[in-house]
Write a protein that holds these residues in place. Structure first.
Motif, PDB file in Angstrom:
ATOM      1  N   THR A 313      47.641  30.383  32.096  1.00 24.62           N
ATOM      2  CA  THR A 313      48.002  30.894  33.182  1.00 24.62           C
ATOM      3  C   THR A 313      47.272  31.666  33.987  1.00 24.62           C
ATOM      4  OG1 THR A 313      50.259  30.751  32.375  1.00 24.62           O
ATOM      5  CG2 THR A 313      49.868  32.221  34.504  1.00 24.62           C
ATOM      6  N   LEU A 314      46.914  31.336  35.315  1.00 26.51           N
ATOM      7  CA  LEU A 314      46.253  32.369  36.264  1.00 26.51           C
ATOM      8  C   LEU A 314      47.150  33.168  36.918  1.00 26.51           C
ATOM      9  CD1 LEU A 314      43.568  33.452  37.452  1.00 26.51           C
ATOM     10  CD2 LEU A 314      43.484  31.376  38.988  1.00 26.51           C
ATOM     11  N   LEU A 315      47.156  34.271  36.597  1.00 26.39           N
ATOM     12  CA  LEU A 315      48.322  35.200  37.371  1.00 26.39           C
ATOM     13  C   LEU A 315      47.670  36.006  38.546  1.00 26.39           C
ATOM     14  CD1 LEU A 315      51.307  35.665  37.192  1.00 26.39           C
ATOM     15  CD2 LEU A 315      50.751  37.677  35.593  1.00 26.39           C
ATOM     16  N   LEU A 316      48.000  35.540  39.676  1.00 29.04           N
ATOM     17  CA  LEU A 316      47.399  36.105  40.661  1.00 29.04           C
ATOM     18  C   LEU A 316      47.970  37.360  41.412  1.00 29.04           C
ATOM     19  CD1 LEU A 316      46.311  33.067  42.471  1.00 29.04           C
ATOM     20  CD2 LEU A 316      44.695  34.466  41.142  1.00 29.04           C
ATOM     21  N   ARG A 317      47.144  38.162  42.154  1.00 26.85           N
ATOM     22  CA  ARG A 317      47.923  39.268  42.689  1.00 26.85           C
ATOM     23  C   ARG A 317      47.157  39.382  44.332  1.00 26.85           C
ATOM     24  NH1 ARG A 317      47.372  44.706  40.198  1.00 26.85           N
ATOM     25  NH2 ARG A 317      46.921  45.653  42.149  1.00 26.85           N
ATOM     26  N   THR A 318      47.922  40.161  44.916  1.00 23.60           N
ATOM     27  CA  THR A 318      47.495  40.398  46.161  1.00 23.60           C
ATOM     28  C   THR A 318      47.003  41.826  46.662  1.00 23.60           C
ATOM     29  OG1 THR A 318      49.849  40.945  47.201  1.00 23.60           O
ATOM     30  CG2 THR A 318      49.128  38.609  47.332  1.00 23.60           C
ATOM     31  N   GLY A 319      46.178  41.952  47.603  1.00 28.17           N
ATOM     32  CA  GLY A 319      45.705  43.392  47.929  1.00 28.17           C
ATOM     33  C   GLY A 319      44.615  43.692  46.907  1.00 28.17           C
ATOM     34  N   ALA A 320      44.616  45.240  46.540  1.00 27.91           N
ATOM     35  CA  ALA A 320      43.815  45.798  45.518  1.00 27.91           C
ATOM     36  C   ALA A 320      43.336  44.866  44.237  1.00 27.91           C
ATOM     37  CB  ALA A 320      44.198  47.126  45.370  1.00 27.91           C
ATOM     38  N   ARG A 321      42.045  44.699  43.955  1.00 28.81           N
ATOM     39  CA  ARG A 321      41.659  43.829  42.849  1.00 28.81           C
ATOM     40  C   ARG A 321      42.244  42.387  42.867  1.00 28.81           C
ATOM     41  NH1 ARG A 321      43.500  48.611  41.262  1.00 28.81           N
ATOM     42  NH2 ARG A 321      45.254  47.765  40.077  1.00 28.81           N
ATOM     43  N   SER A 322      42.402  41.948  43.958  1.00 33.32           N
ATOM     44  CA  SER A 322      42.642  40.455  44.069  1.00 33.32           C
ATOM     45  C   SER A 322      41.171  39.804  43.978  1.00 33.32           C
ATOM     46  CB  SER A 322      43.489  40.150  45.398  1.00 33.32           C
ATOM     47  OG  SER A 322      42.760  40.507  46.504  1.00 33.32           O
ATOM     48  N   PHE A 323      41.228  38.321  43.854  1.00 36.88           N
ATOM     49  CA  PHE A 323      39.913  37.677  44.179  1.00 36.88           C
ATOM     50  C   PHE A 323      39.524  37.624  45.433  1.00 36.88           C
ATOM     51  CE2 PHE A 323      41.398  35.888  39.837  1.00 36.88           C
ATOM     52  CZ  PHE A 323      40.445  36.610  38.897  1.00 36.88           C
ATOM     53  N   LYS A 324      38.049  37.695  45.616  1.00 42.57           N
ATOM     54  CA  LYS A 324      37.537  37.273  46.848  1.00 42.57           C
ATOM     55  C   LYS A 324      37.749  35.761  47.347  1.00 42.57           C
ATOM     56  CE  LYS A 324      34.011  40.833  47.529  1.00 42.57           C
ATOM     57  NZ  LYS A 324      32.397  40.712  47.746  1.00 42.57           N
ATOM     58  N   ASN A 325      37.444  35.104  46.300  1.00 45.89           N
ATOM     59  CA  ASN A 325      37.666  33.717  46.453  1.00 45.89           C
ATOM     60  C   ASN A 325      38.585  32.879  45.414  1.00 45.89           C
ATOM     61  OD1 ASN A 325      37.198  30.959  47.089  1.00 45.89           O
ATOM     62  ND2 ASN A 325      35.180  31.048  47.423  1.00 45.89           N
ATOM     63  N   GLU A 326      39.944  32.895  45.676  1.00 45.32           N
ATOM     64  CA  GLU A 326      40.984  32.303  44.814  1.00 45.32           C
ATOM     65  C   GLU A 326      40.678  30.867  44.520  1.00 45.32           C
ATOM     66  OE1 GLU A 326      44.806  33.515  46.273  1.00 45.32           O
ATOM     67  OE2 GLU A 326      44.567  35.561  45.644  1.00 45.32           O
ATOM     68  N   SER A 327      40.333  30.260  45.433  1.00 45.72           N
ATOM     69  CA  SER A 327      40.304  28.697  45.263  1.00 45.72           C
ATOM     70  C   SER A 327      39.097  28.422  44.368  1.00 45.72           C
ATOM     71  CB  SER A 327      40.181  27.956  46.746  1.00 45.72           C
ATOM     72  OG  SER A 327      39.012  28.767  47.388  1.00 45.72           O
ATOM     73  N   ALA A 328      38.058  29.096  44.533  1.00 47.85           N
ATOM     74  CA  ALA A 328      37.073  28.669  43.389  1.00 47.85           C
ATOM     75  C   ALA A 328      37.125  29.139  41.984  1.00 47.85           C
ATOM     76  CB  ALA A 328      35.736  29.613  44.191  1.00 47.85           C
ATOM     77  N   VAL A 329      37.888  30.331  42.074  1.00 48.83           N
ATOM     78  CA  VAL A 329      38.261  30.629  40.531  1.00 48.83           C
ATOM     79  C   VAL A 329      39.256  29.651  39.886  1.00 48.83           C
ATOM     80  CG1 VAL A 329      39.617  32.509  39.048  1.00 48.83           C
ATOM     81  CG2 VAL A 329      37.963  33.119  40.937  1.00 48.83           C
ATOM     82  N   ILE A 330      40.342  29.276  40.776  1.00 48.62           N
ATOM     83  CA  ILE A 330      41.193  28.146  40.174  1.00 48.62           C
ATOM     84  C   ILE A 330      40.355  26.975  40.048  1.00 48.62           C
ATOM     85  CG2 ILE A 330      43.105  26.730  41.035  1.00 48.62           C
ATOM     86  CD1 ILE A 330      43.998  28.903  42.929  1.00 48.62           C
ATOM     87  N   GLY A 331      39.472  26.572  40.891  1.00 49.21           N
ATOM     88  CA  GLY A 331      38.681  25.308  40.689  1.00 49.21           C
ATOM     89  C   GLY A 331      37.929  25.242  39.268  1.00 49.21           C
ATOM     90  N   ILE A 332      37.455  26.291  38.826  1.00 46.82           N
ATOM     91  CA  ILE A 332      36.672  26.443  37.617  1.00 46.82           C
ATOM     92  C   ILE A 332      37.497  26.323  36.503  1.00 46.82           C
ATOM     93  CG2 ILE A 332      35.182  28.153  36.303  1.00 46.82           C
ATOM     94  CD1 ILE A 332      34.007  29.000  38.828  1.00 46.82           C
ATOM     95  N   LEU A 333      38.684  27.195  36.454  1.00 43.35           N
ATOM     96  CA  LEU A 333      39.570  27.124  35.366  1.00 43.35           C
ATOM     97  C   LEU A 333      40.213  25.738  35.320  1.00 43.35           C
ATOM     98  CD1 LEU A 333      39.200  30.013  35.518  1.00 43.35           C
ATOM     99  CD2 LEU A 333      41.653  30.360  35.274  1.00 43.35           C
TER     100      LEU A 333
END
Length: 471
Positions: A313-333
Motif C-alpha cells: 500500500t502506498l499511503l499518500l498525504r497532501t501538503g507538508a511532506r507529500s511527494f513532489k512527483n506522486e505519479s512517478a513514485v506510483i509508477g516505480i512501485l
C-alpha cells in the motif's frame, strides 16, 4: 481525515464492560455526603473506640460508675460531635497546587514532570507509569481538581482529600475517570494515540475496566476534543464512545473530586516491548471487530496460482511532506510489484478514508510505503511483522537523526542554521532518486515474498488478532 459521524454510534462487542452513560453519571455535593455517610463513619469510629476502651477497662480496677447502655451511647454521641470539628478542619486544610508547575518548565517531561509535580508515579518493571486514586500511595485519598482554564495550566490546580472530608462545596464524580496529559495535542492522531495507548495497557491489567469519562490536559490546560479517528478507536477499544468531561455546571473555583481516577503523563514510557505488543494487539483486534473486518491471519489469502498475496500500500498525504512527483513514485512501485507473483499494489490518501476504511486497508497490507507523518499511526492496524517503507524529506538525516531521507528535495537557504532549516525540511516536499527507490522497493518485495513462502510452508498464521483480549 474524512469524518464519518454514524460510525461513532455503531454497535460494538456486547461482551465488553460498558462505561456508564455520562448523562446518567452521578454527582454528589459535600453537603449530601456530610449527613448520612459522614455520620455513619463517625458513629462507627466512636463505637470502635469506646468498645476498645471498655474491653480494656474490664482488666482494670473500677474507678468510674458501672457501665450501662445509656451511658455507652451517650458517650458515643458525644464522641461523634467532638470529631465533626476535626473533619471540618481536614476539609478546610485541603491544599490545591498548580497543575502546571513552572519551576520545572526546563524539564517538563522528566521524572515527576511539571504536571502534578508533587506526585510520583507507580511503576512496576515493564509496565506503564501511572497514578491511581484512591490507592496505597495516596493513603486512600481521592484526586480533586479545581479550575477550567484552557490557556494557562498554572491557573488550574489539584489536591488530594479524604473521602469523608472533601473540600468545601466539592462535587464528587462517580465511576472511573481517565486523566490524560499530552505534551503535544489530541488533534494529531500520532500524538493523541501516544498519550492514550497507556490507558489500554492499564485496562488490560485491571479487569478490563472501562472509563466513565476522560479528562484531557495539554500543559495543564483543559482540552475538550480529540481527532475523530482517535474517538472511534477509543469506542472500539472500550466498548462505548468516549465522554470527554467539560465540567459543565461547575463554577470556576469549585472543586471536583473523583471516586476513582487513573492519571497518565509519560505516554508509553516504562512499557516493555511485550507489553506494547499486547496493548496494540488489543486495539487492532477491537478495531477489526468494530469495523467487521476479518480477524483471520494474512497468510490465508492466496492468488489463483495458490501463491500468498503480498499487499503493498502506498499511503499518500497532501501538503507538508507529500511527494513532489506522486505519479512517478506510483509508477516505480507498480513496475516492481508486477514482477512479483501475488503482489497487489493499492494507492490511497488517508484523508479520503473513514476510520473503518483505513482498518480494512491496513488488514490487507503487508508493506506500507508512506511519507513521514500522522497517517503512519495506522501501522499498528497491520498484522505483526509487516514492513514499512517510510520517506523523509531531504535534510532530515542530518538535523533529526532519522534514516530513509530522500536525496532530492528543497534546499535550505539558511546555510548552517539547523533550527531554521529543520522547519523548512519538516514542511517541505519529498523528492526521490529513481534508481535508489527501484532497488529499495525490489529488496523489500523480495524479502516479503521469501517470508510469505516460508510462513506458508510452515503453515504459520498470524493469530495476534484471532481472539481479542477482554472479550
Amino acid at each position: 481525515m474524512a469524518k464519518s459521524p454514524p460510525e461513532l454510534s455503531r454497535r460494538t462487542n456486547p461482551t465488553l464492560k460498558k462505561p456508564s452513560d455520562h448523562k446518567q453519571r452521578t454527582t454528589m455535593s459535600v453537603s449530601s455526603l456530610y449527613s448520612p455517610k459522614l455520620s455513619v463513619f463517625l458513629l462507627a469510629l466512636c463505637v470502635s473506640l469506646f468498645t476498645l476502651y471498655h474491653i480494656q477497662s474490664l482488666h482494670a480496677p473500677p474507678s468510674s460508675p458501672p457501665w450501662s447502655p445509656m451511658n455507652y451511647w451517650e458517650r458515643v454521641a458525644n464522641c461523634t460531635q467532638e470529631l465533626k470539628p476535626t473533619v471540618e478542619k481536614l476539609r478546610q486544610a485541603v491544599t490545591f497546587l498548580p497543575l502546571k508547575d513552572l519551576r520545572y518548565a526546563d524539564k517538563a517531561l522528566q521524572g515527576h514532570t511539571w504536571f502534578m509535580s508533587s506526585m510520583n508515579d507507580t511503576h512496576e518493571e515493564g509496565e506503564v507509569q501511572y497514578q491511581q486514586f484512591p490507592s496505597e500511595p495516596s493513603k486512600g485519598r481521592l484526586l480533586c481538581f479545581k479550575g477550567k482554564d484552557t490557556r494557562d495550566g498554572s491557573w488550574n490546580s489539584y489536591a488530594l482529600a479524604w473521602p469523608e472530608a472533601l473540600p468545601i462545596n466539592a462535587k464528587l464524580l462517580k465511576g472511573l475517570t481517565f486523566v490524560s496529559y499530552n505534551h503535544y495535542d489530541y488533534g494529531n492522531i500520532w500524538h493523541g494515540l501516544s498519550a492514550t495507548a497507556s490507558f489500554v495497557a492499564w485496562h488490560l491489567r485491571n479487569g478490563c475496566e472501562s472509563p466513565n469519562r476522560w479528562i484531557l490536559y495539554h500543559w495543564g490546560e483543559l482540552r475538550f476534543t480529540m481527532a475523530l479517528w482517535l474517538r472511534i478507536l477509543a469506542e472500539a477499544t472500550y466498548g462505548g464512545a468516549p465522554y470527554i468531561e467539560r465540567f459543565e455546571g461547575i463554577d470556576d473555583g469549585q472543586p471536583v473530586c473523583f471516586e476513582k481516577a487513573v492519571v497518565m503523563r509519560h505516554n508509553e514510557g516504562g512499557m516493555s516491548r511485550n507489553r506494547r505488543v499486547e496493548t496494540y494487539d488489543l486495539m487492532r483486534c477491537r478495531a477489526r471487530m468494530f469495523c467487521n473486518v476479518s480477524l483471520e491471519g494474512r497468510i490465508a489469502e492466496v492468488n489463483k496460482q495458490g501463491l500468498p498475496v503480498i499487499g503493498m500500500t502506498l499511503l499518500l498525504r497532501t501538503g507538508a511532506r507529500s511527494f513532489k512527483n506522486e505519479s512517478a513514485v506510483i509508477g516505480i512501485l507498480e513496475k516492481e510489484c508486477a514482477k512479483i507473483d501475488g503482489c497487489r499494489l493499492m494507492v490511497a490518501y488517508s484523508s479520503n478514508l473513514t476510520f473503518c476504511e483505513q482498518v480494512k486497508l491496513m488488514s490487507l497490507t503487508d508493506i506500507l510505503a508512506t511519507p513521514h507523518g500522522a497517517q503512519l499511526t495506522n501501522l499498528f492496524l497491520m498484522d505483526r511483522n509487516s514492513s514499512i517503507m517510510e520517506f523523509f524529506p531531504k535534510g532530515w538525516l542530518e538535523l533529526a537523526g532519522e534514516l530513509g531521507e530522500t536525496p532530492d528535495g528543497d534546499e535550505c537557504p539558511y546555510g548552517e542554521d539547523g533550527r531554521r532549516c529543520m522547519s523548512l525540511y519538516k514542511n517541505g516536499k519529498i523528492g526521490f532518486n529513481e534508481t535508489e527507490l527501484t532497488e529499495w522497493t525490489k529488496k523489500v518485495l523480495n524479502e516479503e515474498k521469501l517470508k510469505k513462502l516460508e510462513d506458508a510452508a510452515a503453515n504459520k498464521i498470524d493469530s495476534s488478532t484471532s481472539i481479542c483480549a477482554c472479550g
